[in-house]
Write a protein that holds these residues in place. Structure first.
Motif, PDB file in Angstrom:
ATOM      1  N   ASP B 115      70.798  55.514  44.180  1.00 36.23           N
ATOM      2  CA  ASP B 115      71.965  56.077  44.864  1.00 36.23           C
ATOM      3  C   ASP B 115      71.423  56.813  46.091  1.00 36.23           C
ATOM      4  O   ASP B 115      71.025  57.975  46.008  1.00 36.23           O
ATOM      5  CB  ASP B 115      72.687  57.034  43.915  1.00 36.23           C
ATOM      6  CG  ASP B 115      73.940  57.635  44.535  1.00 36.23           C
ATOM      7  OD1 ASP B 115      74.032  57.672  45.787  1.00 36.23           O
ATOM      8  OD2 ASP B 115      74.818  58.073  43.781  1.00 36.23           O
ATOM      9  N   HIS B 117      72.587  58.114  48.767  1.00 37.32           N
ATOM     10  CA  HIS B 117      73.205  59.359  49.228  1.00 37.32           C
ATOM     11  C   HIS B 117      72.748  60.545  48.376  1.00 37.32           C
ATOM     12  O   HIS B 117      72.577  61.659  48.871  1.00 37.32           O
ATOM     13  CB  HIS B 117      74.725  59.238  49.194  1.00 37.32           C
ATOM     14  CG  HIS B 117      75.246  58.177  50.117  1.00 37.32           C
ATOM     15  ND1 HIS B 117      76.496  57.626  49.976  1.00 37.32           N
ATOM     16  CD2 HIS B 117      74.684  57.551  51.173  1.00 37.32           C
ATOM     17  CE1 HIS B 117      76.689  56.717  50.928  1.00 37.32           C
ATOM     18  NE2 HIS B 117      75.592  56.660  51.658  1.00 37.32           N
ATOM     19  N   GLU B 118      72.561  60.263  47.099  1.00 28.53           N
ATOM     20  CA  GLU B 118      72.100  61.304  46.176  1.00 28.53           C
ATOM     21  C   GLU B 118      70.604  61.564  46.368  1.00 28.53           C
ATOM     22  O   GLU B 118      70.152  62.714  46.391  1.00 28.53           O
ATOM     23  CB  GLU B 118      72.382  60.827  44.752  1.00 28.53           C
ATOM     24  CG  GLU B 118      72.145  61.829  43.681  1.00 28.53           C
ATOM     25  CD  GLU B 118      72.616  61.261  42.337  1.00 28.53           C
ATOM     26  OE1 GLU B 118      73.843  61.302  42.080  1.00 28.53           O
ATOM     27  OE2 GLU B 118      71.780  60.768  41.571  1.00 28.53           O
ATOM     28  N   ALA B 121      69.476  64.022  48.936  1.00 29.34           N
ATOM     29  CA  ALA B 121      69.607  65.458  48.650  1.00 29.34           C
ATOM     30  C   ALA B 121      68.242  66.076  48.381  1.00 29.34           C
ATOM     31  O   ALA B 121      68.060  67.286  48.534  1.00 29.34           O
ATOM     32  CB  ALA B 121      70.534  65.683  47.455  1.00 29.34           C
ATOM     33  N   TRP B 133      73.369  69.792  44.815  1.00 26.84           N
ATOM     34  CA  TRP B 133      73.482  68.341  45.001  1.00 26.84           C
ATOM     35  C   TRP B 133      74.533  67.887  46.016  1.00 26.84           C
ATOM     36  O   TRP B 133      75.338  66.986  45.722  1.00 26.84           O
ATOM     37  CB  TRP B 133      73.731  67.643  43.662  1.00 26.84           C
ATOM     38  CG  TRP B 133      72.517  67.658  42.786  1.00 26.84           C
ATOM     39  CD1 TRP B 133      72.240  68.546  41.797  1.00 26.84           C
ATOM     40  CD2 TRP B 133      71.407  66.733  42.826  1.00 26.84           C
ATOM     41  NE1 TRP B 133      71.017  68.247  41.216  1.00 26.84           N
ATOM     42  CE2 TRP B 133      70.488  67.141  41.825  1.00 26.84           C
ATOM     43  CE3 TRP B 133      71.097  65.619  43.616  1.00 26.84           C
ATOM     44  CZ2 TRP B 133      69.293  66.469  41.585  1.00 26.84           C
ATOM     45  CZ3 TRP B 133      69.909  64.953  43.367  1.00 26.84           C
ATOM     46  CH2 TRP B 133      69.025  65.374  42.355  1.00 26.84           C
ATOM     47  N   SER B 135      75.489  65.433  48.804  1.00 33.57           N
ATOM     48  CA  SER B 135      74.925  64.131  49.144  1.00 33.57           C
ATOM     49  C   SER B 135      74.634  64.068  50.637  1.00 33.57           C
ATOM     50  O   SER B 135      75.064  64.915  51.420  1.00 33.57           O
ATOM     51  CB  SER B 135      75.892  63.015  48.761  1.00 33.57           C
ATOM     52  OG  SER B 135      76.941  62.952  49.713  1.00 33.57           O
ATOM     53  N   ASP B 138      77.886  64.105  52.310  1.00 32.29           N
ATOM     54  CA  ASP B 138      78.492  65.438  52.327  1.00 32.29           C
ATOM     55  C   ASP B 138      77.901  66.263  53.469  1.00 32.29           C
ATOM     56  O   ASP B 138      78.620  66.981  54.179  1.00 32.29           O
ATOM     57  CB  ASP B 138      78.232  66.179  51.009  1.00 32.29           C
ATOM     58  CG  ASP B 138      78.909  65.524  49.813  1.00 32.29           C
ATOM     59  OD1 ASP B 138      79.927  64.838  50.006  1.00 32.29           O
ATOM     60  OD2 ASP B 138      78.408  65.704  48.687  1.00 32.29           O
TER      61      ASP B 138
ATOM     62  N   ARG C  88      79.761  64.544  40.738  1.00 35.60           N
ATOM     63  CA  ARG C  88      78.681  63.814  40.074  1.00 35.60           C
ATOM     64  C   ARG C  88      78.331  64.524  38.778  1.00 35.60           C
ATOM     65  O   ARG C  88      77.899  65.674  38.781  1.00 35.60           O
ATOM     66  CB  ARG C  88      77.454  63.758  40.981  1.00 35.60           C
ATOM     67  CG  ARG C  88      77.674  62.881  42.194  1.00 35.60           C
ATOM     68  CD  ARG C  88      76.629  63.130  43.264  1.00 35.60           C
ATOM     69  NE  ARG C  88      77.005  62.434  44.480  1.00 35.60           N
ATOM     70  CZ  ARG C  88      76.570  61.205  44.813  1.00 35.60           C
ATOM     71  NH1 ARG C  88      75.701  60.579  44.025  1.00 35.60           N
ATOM     72  NH2 ARG C  88      76.978  60.617  45.904  1.00 35.60           N
TER      73      ARG C  88
END
Lengths: 388, 351, 328
Positions: B115, B117-118, B121, B133, B135, B138, C88
């Motif tokens: 992932d 975008h994650e 972080a 967290w 992303s 974000d 999430r």
């Protein structure tokens, strides 16, 4: 050496420990960087560019840490880079930083390498199990111990040679207050009786896992000439890489290491490294890598490295001391360990090595680092005289 | 300064490469760039790459890259855990020292396996920000919000950028998101990350890119029209979003000024704008006039953005337009970090 | 090739990263544990929150104590925000949609990134006034503030529940940060070919088009030339131990046998690269370089590395050193 003259004008180093629980990651790198700036007589604002290096980001769980560390290291508004070449990274980071000066782009470059291994665990970080990859069932020592066995077979080296290095480097560390391991009563018997991990490697033949950082300020000729303290001139620097595995690869005495040494010696005018250097700081994470790298680096003929070690030539009273600082066997913040070698070599030729200072005759020293499956090499030669 | 030019460029993007491992993915691109360069493989002086372990999902991603290079006999080689535009910078520096006359530069990474975008972080402050967290999207959206609030730009302006990107991308076989769309089409989409829509956000891309650069006479010998690097500079900003002015890119402005963007006309600019608002911020920082400069004619990162090579692609796309005569002078930009924290600007010119 | 293997993969350091925070971050986090937002006044007069160990503009050190430490907030102003419609799980502290915002606490000159719990995207704008909602149980973490809540005109923030320090309570010196990332990884063509072969009791390698070298279990290239090893070649499941080590370290892998065991580099007949394999079926002390070995296949073959369980001696005479000396 190609390009303009470069000198080490400041060196800083943290105290290395299993866990530096007293500092954050920024605090750790700033401790080394501030000491290097102080040594150079400079402030953060004097620095033109910053180059950092470390081993895999997974050790600390921070991706591309130059981003988080930009303001911690005085880089705001300046160029900043992050190098990663496995275990050799501390050396290659130094070289990338030095090239910024050699290319005439900058006058003063700060370079820092670090590892804060206590944030996770080095064994985990180095071998995150990956699907489809052949499972590593023997760990890092299991990769290198067979190569040591092959070296012993080839050279006929007796089994105690590695232990001699384990004792020598730990005794050296007793004179270095920043070293991680201080084992006052270290002797051959203690090494021989330490736990057998990966035959022929015993517990005390193996490096520790450390938190630590190293920093240097590299300056142009003009900056070095204006420096109030002694400087270490860079006489040569080189990097070489080869793949991890290929047909008929010599894994014991890799060609990349030999080529890298040949290159850096040619730049520096070194014809007989044993005679031409006052000392060397070489990446020896397992004791046996001293005799192996003695041969790879041309300090003796192939097959004779163990004889040099056995003779005491590489000890503090020998004619070519290796790892007077205690070496990687005494402190191993992985991503910084290569820069510690480069920086300790610089400190020796500056006469700044305190209780472990060697006598300066030629005024030149070698710094070497390697990484991966003995496939990434970086080296530099430093001297107390301005290169021709 | 030695004259150094881009003499060849190859790249490849797909939305998800589920067939090849990273080494296999790189091989064709590397070999194409070397073959196109006209310089024999074993005469290339230096090799430098950019990749990210966290895309591969394990340490030492660059070691797999080396298996595609043909690093035998041993090569002068280095690696940055940065976009390969910075690998090109390192290679350019090596040539400036006089140590070597040419270099192979490559970057690679797959964004699709995890992932992305994650994952990004993990670039953020590990004590104050990562534990929450946000992303990658974000973070960009926070910048977009601040920018729109301060600048007077509107979501329509962002949509214009997104739509033009997709229209330009129609010509680009390496673009993933393309079509004859208008800003109104974009505005019909829902806002997914206030104030951004999906069209304002780069598409997930797996890919690699390779460039060969060469100095002076060698470049002239192998290329009919080398794309000369007239200036290449990069600058970083502080990390905390709260201490930065998010409505502009001071580091891009400084890098652009140092690289000499304003020293001549700019026919083409390829900007590493991964989100629509970033293009507006960057164009302003570089002093680009959209009526005089073709911005992101390839479609730019909104059309395809293989993380770790997309910045190098910007340099390659400008160089290609110079070499083929479509442009005389251009600007390439690469970025790294949250909200345009770190920016590189490269000015290229034909003779 | 359409049926390349893929697999799920997780990176997660067990227990989370153990971060020591140093005195400055530690003091801020200790403040959060106490229910206060602490900031530092920098040399130029700006009030920085959250504090760092250095001035973000000049990099000058920020001392961990002194009268430059001030309390800010608890009210704050939203400077920028975005909406998170799908939290999430296991990462975000709220399990309902929320906003991320840059919030400038009153009295500070900088903003901090945090969560705003305001129900809907329409309930927040640049300039919104917010105040922290403190957790009852606080540990000294940025998430001790559960979220910031919208604050109406004249409305008072909800005070933090009193934190009663234990007699032996120490300042915060560290935090634990779990990081879990999930991937779907691809084996690639060469590895899939190799693994499929294992499932059929065969060892399939590849030959590079311009050399005679055969690679089994490579990344898909001849690393010397960088060419794809596109020519499929079967190599034998017998070979020679080029070198090895005896492992006495327990717990290196779930697949590792009981210690001591032998891990060896093996040069298979017909291949030009060595790879690591376990040696069993022989006393550890009897393993030696040059020993001829054969793969011991699992009873039930699968297209993965478990199909070859180990190698064991064939009893053939040792290989001549000349045969494998170039593979060390």
């Amino acid at each position: 050496m190609a390009g303009k003259r470069v000198a080490v004008v400041g060196v800083g180093q943290t105290v290395h420990r299993t866990a530096r629980k007293d500092v954050s990651m920024a605090g750790l790198v700033r401790e080394a960087a501030q000491e290097a700036l102080d040594d150079a007589g400079m402030a953060w604002s004097d620095i033109d560019a910053v180059v950092i290096g470390k081993a895999p980001d997974m050790f600390e769980g921070v991706a591309m840490p130059e981003l988080y560390l930009a303001d911690a290291l005085g880089a705001v508004g300046k160029p900043m880079m992050r190098v990663h070449t496995a275990g050799s990274v501390g050396g290659s980071t130094s070289i990338v930083a030095a090239k910024l000066v050699a290319a005439g782009l900058h006058e003063r470059v700060l370079t820092v390498a670090y590892e804060k291994q206590s944030e996770s665990n080095a064994t985990w970080g180095l071998s995150v199990p990956m699907p489809f990859a052949a499972p590593l069932v023997a760990g890092a020592g299991g990769y290198f111990a067979p190569l040591i066995r092959a070296y012993m077979y080839r050279s006929g080296a007796p089994r105690h040679i590695g232990h001699l290095v384990a004792v020598k480097d730990r005794r050296a560390a007793l004179r270095n207050p920043k070293a991680h391991l201080h084992i006052p009563d270290i002797d051959l018997k203690m090494v021989e009786e330490s736990f057998l991990l990966w035959d022929p490697l015993r517990y005390l033949d193996v490096c520790p896992s450390s938190d630590g950082a190293m920093a240097m300020v590299l300056g142009s000729e003009q900056v070095a000439d204006a420096s109030s303290g002694p400087v270490a001139w860079v006489h040569g620097m080189a990097m070489r890489s080869e793949p991890t595995m290929f047909a008929r690869r010599d894994q014991v005495n890799p060609q990349a290491g030999k080529d890298c040494a040949k290159d850096v010696y040619a730049q520096a005018g070194i014809t007989d490294p044993r005679r031409d250097f006052d000392c060397a700081e070489v990446y020896v994470p397992f004791s046996w890598y001293e005799p192996m790298w003695l041969e790879n680096l041309g300090f003796c003929a192939e097959g004779d490295g163990w004889k040099l070690t056995e003779s005491g030539a590489t000890g503090p009273d020998g004619d070519i001391p290796w790892n007077m600082s205690g070496g990687v066997l005494s402190s191993n913040p992985i991503g910084a360990s290569g820069m510690v070698r480069f920086g300790e070599a610089a400190q020796q030729v500056r006469g700044r090595s305190g209780d472990y200072q060697v006598e300066l005759k030629t005024g030149r020293a070698l710094g070497q680092a390697y990484g991966g499956g003995s496939q990434f090499f970086s080296m530099w030669v430093v001297g107390n005289q301005k290169p021709a | 300064m030695r004259d150094v030019a881009v003499v060849s460029f190859a790249y490849s993007n797909v939305a998800r490469d589920a067939s090849h491992n990273e080494t296999e993915m790189i091989v064709p691109v590397l070999h194409e760039a070397v073959a196109q360069s006209g310089i024999a493989h074993d005469e290339i002086g230096f090799v430098c790459s950019g990749s990210l372990d966290y895309l591969q999902g394990g340490p030492f991603a660059f070691v797999a890259g080396l298996d595609a290079v043909g690093a035998w006999p041993p090569v002068r080689e280095s690696h940055v855990e940065m976009d390969a535009a910075w690998a090109l910078y390192e290679a350019w520096v090596a040539i400036q020292t006089g140590e070597v006359d040419s270099a192979l530069v490559y970057g690679f990474g797959k964004s699709s396996p995890g992932d992305l975008h994650e994952i990004m972080a993990l670039q953020l402050d590990p004590y104050y920000v990562l534990p929450q967290w946000p992303s990658m999207v974000d973070m960009a959206a926070l910048q977009a919000c601040a920018f729109l609030d301060a600048d007077g730009a509107t979501e329509k302006d962002l949509a214009e950028v997104a739509a033009r990107s997709q229209r330009n991308a129609q010509e680009n076989p390496n673009a993933l998101r393309k079509g004859n769309v208008s800003a109104d089409d974009v505005l019909k989409q829902p806002v997914t990350h206030h104030p951004l829509r999906d069209a304002d956000i780069f598409p997930i891309t797996d890919g690699s890119a390779a460039v060969v650069i060469a100095a002076g006479d060698l470049a002239r010998k192998v290329s009919k029209r080398p794309a000369w690097i007239r200036g290449i500079e990069h600058r970083i900003e502080g990390h905390g979003l709260g201490v930065r002015d998010l409505t502009q890119s001071e580091s891009t402005r400084a890098a652009g000024a140092a690289a000499g963007v304003a020293n001549g006309k700019v026919d083409v600019a390829e900007l590493h704008a991964q989100f629509s608002h970033e293009e507006l911020i960057l164009a302003e920082a570089l002093g680009l006039d959209a009526t005089k400069t073709s911005i992101n004619p390839s479609g730019g990162p909104l059309a395809a953005n293989a993380v770790m090579s997309a910045g190098l692609v910007r340099i390659g796309e400008v160089a290609r337009r110079i070499t083929n005569g479509a442009a005389d002078r251009g600007v390439a930009h690469a970025t790294s970090g949250p909200c345009l924290q770190h920016n590189l600007v490269c000015v290229l010119e034909g003779e | 090739m359409t049926d390349v293997f893929t697999a799920q993969h997780v990176i997660e350091y067990p227990g989370g990263y153990t971060r020591s925070v140093g005195p400055v971050i530690g003091r801020f986090l200790t403040g959060l544990r106490d229910g206060r937002i602490l900031a530092v006044r920098l040399a130029d007069g700006r009030v920085l929150v959250p504090p760092t160990e250095y001035d973000p503009a000049t990099s000058a050190a920020v001392a961990a104590d002194g009268d430059h430490w001030v309390e800010v907030g608890p009210r704050g102003t939203v400077q920028s925000f975005t909406w998170v419609s799908q939290p999430r799980k296991g990462k975000h502290s709220l399990d309902k949609p929320f906003a991320f915002a840059l919030i400038r606490p009153d009295g500070a000159d900088t903003a901090m990134l945090h969560v705003v719990d305001c129900g809907s995207a329409d309930a927040i704008r640049v300039g919104s006034r917010v105040a922290p909602k403190w957790r009852a149980e606080r540990t000294g973490s940025i998430t001790d503030i559960e979220a910031w809540l919208p604050l109406g005109d004249g409305e008072e923030p909800e005070p933090a529940a009193l934190h009663v320090p234990a007699d032996d309570e120490q300042p915060v010196t560290g935090i634990t940060v779990p990081i879990r990332l999930e991937y779907t990884l691809t084996a690639g063509i060469a590895t899939t070919r190799y693994l499929k072969g294992l499932g059929e009791g065969k060892i399939i390698g590849g030959r590079s088009p311009s050399s005679d070298d055969v690679y089994a279990a490579s990344r898909g290239t001849d690393p010397k030339s960088g060419e794809a090893t596109s020519v499929e070649v079967e190599v034998r499941d017998t070979g020679v131990i080029t070198t090895f080590c005896v492992v006495n370290v327990p717990g290196l892998s779930e697949l590792a046998p009981e210690i001591p065991y032998v891990s060896a580099q093996i040069l298979l007949d017909g291949a030009n690269n060595t790879f690591f394999g376990l040696i069993r079926g022989v006393a550890v002390d009897d393993v030696h370089m040059g020993q001829r070995v054969k793969a011991h296949w699992a009873d039930e073959l699968k297209p993965d590395h478990t199909s070859i369980q180990w190698f064991e001696p064939t009893g053939e005479p040792d290989a001549d050193y000349e045969i494998y000396k170039d593979y060390l």
